[in-house]
Design a protein around this motif. Sequence first.
Motif, mmCIF file in Angstrom:
data_model
loop_
_atom_site.group_PDB
_atom_site.id
_atom_site.type_symbol
_atom_site.label_atom_id
_atom_site.label_comp_id
_atom_site.label_asym_id
_atom_site.label_seq_id
_atom_site.Cartn_x
_atom_site.Cartn_y
_atom_site.Cartn_z
ATOM 1 N N LEU A 26 1.030 -1.299 0.136
ATOM 2 C CA LEU A 26 -0.063 -0.009 -0.101
ATOM 3 C C LEU A 26 0.833 1.448 0.221
ATOM 4 C CD1 LEU A 26 -2.906 1.052 0.155
ATOM 5 C CD2 LEU A 26 -2.801 0.855 2.527
ATOM 6 N N SER A 27 1.959 1.383 0.622
ATOM 7 C CA SER A 27 2.861 2.376 0.830
ATOM 8 C C SER A 27 3.416 2.682 -0.448
ATOM 9 C CB SER A 27 3.917 2.330 1.783
ATOM 10 O OG SER A 27 4.714 1.225 1.591
ATOM 11 N N SER A 28 3.761 1.580 -1.280
ATOM 12 C CA SER A 28 4.321 1.584 -2.485
ATOM 13 C C SER A 28 3.335 2.301 -3.702
ATOM 14 C CB SER A 28 4.759 0.218 -3.291
ATOM 15 O OG SER A 28 5.588 -0.131 -2.317
ATOM 16 N N VAL A 29 1.942 1.929 -3.567
ATOM 17 C CA VAL A 29 0.987 2.220 -4.333
ATOM 18 C C VAL A 29 0.648 3.686 -4.148
ATOM 19 C CG1 VAL A 29 -1.377 2.139 -5.101
ATOM 20 C CG2 VAL A 29 0.173 -0.231 -4.688
ATOM 21 N N LEU A 30 0.497 4.093 -2.836
ATOM 22 C CA LEU A 30 0.077 5.493 -2.661
ATOM 23 C C LEU A 30 1.279 6.212 -3.083
ATOM 24 C CD1 LEU A 30 -1.271 5.096 0.905
ATOM 25 C CD2 LEU A 30 -2.423 5.556 -1.142
ATOM 26 N N TYR A 31 2.486 5.820 -2.802
ATOM 27 C CA TYR A 31 3.869 6.774 -3.474
ATOM 28 C C TYR A 31 3.727 6.877 -4.964
ATOM 29 C CZ TYR A 31 8.504 8.572 -3.889
ATOM 30 O OH TYR A 31 9.459 9.242 -4.244
ATOM 31 N N ILE A 32 3.490 5.719 -5.480
ATOM 32 C CA ILE A 32 3.517 6.005 -7.086
ATOM 33 C C ILE A 32 2.412 6.689 -7.491
ATOM 34 C CG2 ILE A 32 2.962 4.509 -9.241
ATOM 35 C CD1 ILE A 32 4.452 2.097 -7.766
ATOM 36 N N ALA A 33 1.156 6.413 -6.822
ATOM 37 C CA ALA A 33 0.085 7.567 -7.335
ATOM 38 C C ALA A 33 0.206 8.913 -7.129
ATOM 39 C CB ALA A 33 -1.253 7.076 -6.587
ATOM 40 N N LEU A 34 0.751 9.413 -5.882
ATOM 41 C CA LEU A 34 0.947 10.651 -5.542
ATOM 42 C C LEU A 34 2.256 11.493 -6.164
ATOM 43 C CD1 LEU A 34 -0.200 10.203 -1.763
ATOM 44 C CD2 LEU A 34 -1.611 11.033 -3.940
ATOM 45 N N PHE A 35 3.386 10.775 -6.074
ATOM 46 C CA PHE A 35 4.526 11.562 -6.361
ATOM 47 C C PHE A 35 5.394 10.900 -7.434
ATOM 48 C CE2 PHE A 35 3.665 11.476 -1.633
ATOM 49 C CZ PHE A 35 3.699 12.738 -1.555
ATOM 50 N N SER A 36 5.365 9.691 -7.830
ATOM 51 C CA SER A 36 6.159 9.086 -8.916
ATOM 52 C C SER A 36 5.791 9.486 -10.426
ATOM 53 C CB SER A 36 6.198 7.547 -8.736
ATOM 54 O OG SER A 36 7.005 6.876 -9.715
ATOM 55 N N HIS A 37 6.723 9.187 -11.195
ATOM 56 C CA HIS A 37 6.436 9.517 -12.932
ATOM 57 C C HIS A 37 6.085 8.440 -13.330
ATOM 58 C CE1 HIS A 37 7.919 13.406 -12.543
ATOM 59 N NE2 HIS A 37 9.149 12.951 -12.109
ATOM 60 N N ASP A 38 5.981 7.093 -12.457
ATOM 61 C CA ASP A 38 5.567 5.682 -13.017
ATOM 62 C C ASP A 38 4.082 5.841 -13.291
ATOM 63 O OD1 ASP A 38 7.842 4.487 -13.521
ATOM 64 O OD2 ASP A 38 7.766 3.204 -11.578
ATOM 65 N N SER A 39 3.417 5.086 -14.020
ATOM 66 C CA SER A 39 1.986 4.936 -14.128
ATOM 67 C C SER A 39 1.522 3.985 -13.220
ATOM 68 C CB SER A 39 1.541 4.700 -15.464
ATOM 69 O OG SER A 39 2.174 3.342 -15.810
ATOM 70 N N MET A 40 0.363 3.871 -12.907
ATOM 71 C CA MET A 40 -0.192 2.836 -12.009
ATOM 72 C C MET A 40 -0.313 1.339 -12.594
ATOM 73 S SD MET A 40 -0.879 3.998 -9.104
ATOM 74 C CE MET A 40 -2.000 2.800 -8.536
ATOM 75 N N SER A 41 0.076 1.389 -14.004
ATOM 76 C CA SER A 41 -0.042 0.009 -14.496
ATOM 77 C C SER A 41 1.237 -0.618 -13.935
ATOM 78 C CB SER A 41 -0.158 0.255 -16.040
ATOM 79 O OG SER A 41 0.981 1.013 -16.489
ATOM 80 N N SER A 42 2.196 0.141 -14.039
ATOM 81 C CA SER A 42 3.780 -0.298 -13.380
ATOM 82 C C SER A 42 3.533 -1.354 -12.137
ATOM 83 C CB SER A 42 4.430 0.737 -13.110
ATOM 84 O OG SER A 42 4.416 1.428 -11.903
ATOM 85 N N VAL A 43 2.270 -1.079 -11.328
ATOM 86 C CA VAL A 43 2.109 -1.832 -9.838
ATOM 87 C C VAL A 43 1.957 -3.486 -10.508
ATOM 88 C CG1 VAL A 43 0.752 -2.263 -8.110
ATOM 89 C CG2 VAL A 43 1.408 0.183 -8.655
ATOM 90 N N THR A 44 1.050 -3.444 -11.479
ATOM 91 C CA THR A 44 0.742 -4.584 -11.979
ATOM 92 C C THR A 44 1.830 -5.468 -12.639
ATOM 93 O OG1 THR A 44 -1.766 -3.767 -12.386
ATOM 94 C CG2 THR A 44 -1.280 -5.957 -13.217
ATOM 95 N N ILE A 45 2.422 -4.756 -13.477
ATOM 96 C CA ILE A 45 3.680 -5.458 -14.202
ATOM 97 C C ILE A 45 4.594 -5.805 -13.291
ATOM 98 C CG2 ILE A 45 5.450 -4.751 -15.709
ATOM 99 C CD1 ILE A 45 3.411 -2.729 -17.246
ATOM 100 N N GLN A 46 4.934 -5.237 -12.026
ATOM 101 C CA GLN A 46 6.130 -5.456 -11.171
ATOM 102 C C GLN A 46 5.462 -6.627 -10.333
ATOM 103 O OE1 GLN A 46 9.451 -4.684 -11.371
ATOM 104 N NE2 GLN A 46 8.812 -3.253 -12.832
ATOM 105 N N MET A 47 4.191 -6.592 -9.943
ATOM 106 C CA MET A 47 3.880 -7.653 -9.176
ATOM 107 C C MET A 47 3.672 -8.963 -9.868
ATOM 108 S SD MET A 47 1.011 -5.870 -6.474
ATOM 109 C CE MET A 47 1.254 -7.215 -5.205
ATOM 110 N N PHE A 48 3.280 -8.978 -11.054
ATOM 111 C CA PHE A 48 3.416 -10.144 -12.095
ATOM 112 C C PHE A 48 4.827 -10.496 -12.354
ATOM 113 C CE2 PHE A 48 3.668 -12.355 -16.291
ATOM 114 C CZ PHE A 48 2.591 -13.000 -16.381
#
Length: 466
Positions: A26-48
Amino acid sequence: METAVLFLLLFGLLLIGAPIAIALGLSSVLYIALFSHDSMSSVTIQMFNASQNFTLLAIPFFILASSFMSTGGVARRIVNFAVATVGWVRGGLAMAGVLACMIFAALSGSSPATVVAIGTIAIAAMRQAGYSKEFAAGIIANAGTLGILIPPSIVMVVYAAATNVSVGRMFLAGVIPGIVAGLMLMVTIYIIARKKNLPAQPFPSIRVLWSTFAEAAFGMFLIVIILGGIYAGVFTPTEAAAVAAVYACLIALFIYRDMGPLKDKKWRKSGEGLLEAIVRNIGLSVLYFFPAFFHRDTRKVLVESSKTTIMLMFIIVNALLFAHTLTAERIPQVITDWMLGAGFNWFTFLIAVNIILLIGGQFMEPSGLLLIVAPVVFPIAVELGVDPIHLGIIMVVNMEIGMITPPIGLNLFVTSGITGMSLVQVVRAAAPFVMVLLVFLVLVTYLPWLSTALPTYMMGPEVIVR
């Protein structure tokens, strides 16, 4: 500032009682959503991608092999062999507990499994021989930590997956430190035994020594299968784990017969001829071969192994997502530059790593903590000339100590459960031997050859790509 937010989110979630896997993810997802230049799709890709890591496939197989070895009578036979080997020395029954933990560690790769399997038998035997419950519990709680240092080790597989180092090298690197740690505990026991005049067992005959070895040999042969198979080039560590799981299953069901449909069926009945016994046992094995895999005992082992695997893999996948977030935001590089600018060298850096891990190990599960810290300290270690394999062993030893320090030390809870002692009593009992492991940590930290000599000798010098 943004980096601080990531760690504040993580520790904030941990402080309010969120499970470590949820806190990491959750901390990773919130950080990516609020501060990172990565898109949220990167969460799914990295977990896969994390779930597709071939190295991590070894973990469920090692867990399954450990479950079969813990459920079957392997531990009892190993304890009998250890008692016959060193029990005749003053304090030898306690030393036998350490030796049994060392042997079982080489079968299970798990610290709690080692404490449960060996402790249930060894602590009761020590109590019968006149040892105090506190002394027996303290020894087993500490010796059980060798389950993650002596190969094969699940924690070593996790470190290898997080840092892309060789699992085979990590396994070899744990051999000498594991033996040294066991010997240090045994020497401590001997000194205490001489001072307190603890009892010694009768010296065993060659017949007894051979018979106990023969009974334990089928279980201990798993060590040869895993390590021999890997270093002879027969199979990879992941394939070795799969072979170990199948072998452990067959041993528990058809050789030792401590579980499954053949439970309590003797290999040879009184008055039965050798040929008749062989024919009868072959017939029983054929008749019950397939039913054994669907027996309630087998199903129970599979279900418990699955629960452990799912829990651990969920932590690992979320931790790898957290590691990806750190790397994507170049946080390790920023910390590296700061430490080099502050004048850190390899000596002071390793002091800092040990302090961080000793504190963190008191509050977090080993695999989760390792996956958080390793991506940060690994590039710094390489930059400062610290061998990655040496760093891995240092981290594993810190995880060991974390498992016997309150408030979250898992071995303390396990020991409390099998002895009926309160957690405070177990902590007090384990404390003197924790000091031995702290001395051992200093040796491992500043004598790199303890970790690197065997991998270098067996596999040649390591090539480090920066």
